[in-house]
Motif scaffolding. Structure first.
Motif, PDB file in Angstrom:
ATOM      1  N   THR A  92       2.318   8.244  -3.731  1.00 46.67           N
ATOM      2  CA  THR A  92       1.968   8.052  -2.325  1.00 46.67           C
ATOM      3  C   THR A  92       2.625   9.120  -1.462  1.00 46.67           C
ATOM      4  OG1 THR A  92       3.825   6.537  -2.052  1.00 46.67           O
ATOM      5  CG2 THR A  92       1.705   5.548  -2.666  1.00 46.67           C
ATOM      6  N   GLU A  93       2.402   9.051  -0.154  1.00 50.34           N
ATOM      7  CA  GLU A  93       2.962  10.048   0.763  1.00 50.34           C
ATOM      8  C   GLU A  93       4.490  10.106   0.674  1.00 50.34           C
ATOM      9  OE1 GLU A  93       2.987  11.143   5.522  1.00 50.34           O
ATOM     10  OE2 GLU A  93       1.567   9.642   4.767  1.00 50.34           O
ATOM     11  N   GLY A 144      -0.204   2.326  -3.419  1.00 49.59           N
ATOM     12  CA  GLY A 144      -1.523   2.861  -3.121  1.00 49.59           C
ATOM     13  C   GLY A 144      -2.611   1.798  -3.104  1.00 49.59           C
ATOM     14  N   GLU A 195       0.826  -1.210   0.000  1.00 47.16           N
ATOM     15  CA  GLU A 195       0.000   0.000   0.000  1.00 47.16           C
ATOM     16  C   GLU A 195       0.864   1.265   0.000  1.00 47.16           C
ATOM     17  OE1 GLU A 195      -4.120   1.663   1.925  1.00 47.16           O
ATOM     18  OE2 GLU A 195      -2.908   0.330   3.179  1.00 47.16           O
ATOM     19  N   GLU A 196       1.944   1.264   0.779  1.00 47.51           N
ATOM     20  CA  GLU A 196       2.822   2.442   0.820  1.00 47.51           C
ATOM     21  C   GLU A 196       3.473   2.727  -0.532  1.00 47.51           C
ATOM     22  OE1 GLU A 196       4.205   2.101   5.512  1.00 47.51           O
ATOM     23  OE2 GLU A 196       5.710   1.869   3.944  1.00 47.51           O
TER      24      GLU A 196
END
Length: 157
Positions: free
Chosen positions: A118-119, A62, A58-59
Motif C-alpha cells: 500500500t501507499e 488494500g 484498506e490502508e
C-alpha cells in the motif's frame, strides 16, 4: 470507562475471516521477529470506530470496504499495555498502551484482492491461519487480548 482510559491510545482492530473460516494476519514491516497480527490502527479525531476499522483495513491490506461484511463487534473496549521498554519508542511516549474496539468481519473477495504493498505499507507478509493459532503468533504482550477476542467471537469461528 476506567479512570486511566486517558492513558491509552484509542484504536480499532479487525478479525477478518475468509470463506474457509481462517483469519487474516500480517507480519509487521517494522518487526523482524516472527510475530503476526490482525489489522489494527488508531482512531482519528471525529472518526467512528467501524469507519476507522474499514479505513485501517484498506490502508494495511488494500482490501476495499465493499469486500468486507461486518459480522459482530466486541461489546467492550479491550486494552493492552505496552512493555516498559517500548513505551518511549511508540507514539512519542504519550500512551501506555491501546484501548480498542474490535470487529469480526467476513472477507468477500479473493486472495488476489489483498495488496499489502500500500501507499504506507505496514506488513511485509500476510497469510490466513486457523483462529486457534492467533495467540501463538502475536507478540506476548497482546496474547491475553487475542484470547479475549477469540472467546467472544467463538460462535462465528
Amino acid at each position: 470507562m476506567a479512570d486511566d482510559d486517558h492513558l491509552y491510545r484509542r484504536g480499532v482492530g479487525v478479525m477478518l475471516l475468509n470463506s474457509e473460516g481462517k483469519v487474516f494476519v500480517g507480519a509487521r514491516i517494522d518487526n523482524t521477529d516472527d510475530a503476526w497480527q490482525m489489522p489494527q490502527g488508531g482512531i482519528d479525531k471525529g472518526e467512528e470506530p467501524w469507519a476507522t476499522a474499514l479505513r485501517e483495513l484498506e490502508e494495511e491490506t488494500g482490501i476495499p470496504p465493499r469486500l468486507v461484511e461486518r459480522l459482530s463487534a466486541h461489546p467492550d473496549r479491550l486494552r493492552y499495555d505496552l512493555p516498559e521498554e517500548l513505551r518511549d519508542k511508540l507514539w512519542g511516549g504519550k500512551w501506555k498502551g491501546q484501548l480498542q474496539d474490535w470487529y469480526l468481519a467476513r472477507f468477500l473477495g479473493e486472495d488476489s484482492d489483498v495488496n499489502i504493498a500500500t501507499e504506507h505499507p505496514e506488513f511485509r507478509d500476510w497469510k490466513w491461519i486457523d483462529p486457534d493459532h492467533l495467540p501463538d503468533l502475536i507478540v506476548p504482550f497482546k496474547r491475553d487480548l487475542y484470547r479475549r477476542i477469540l472467546q467472544h467471537f467463538a460462535d462465528y469461528l
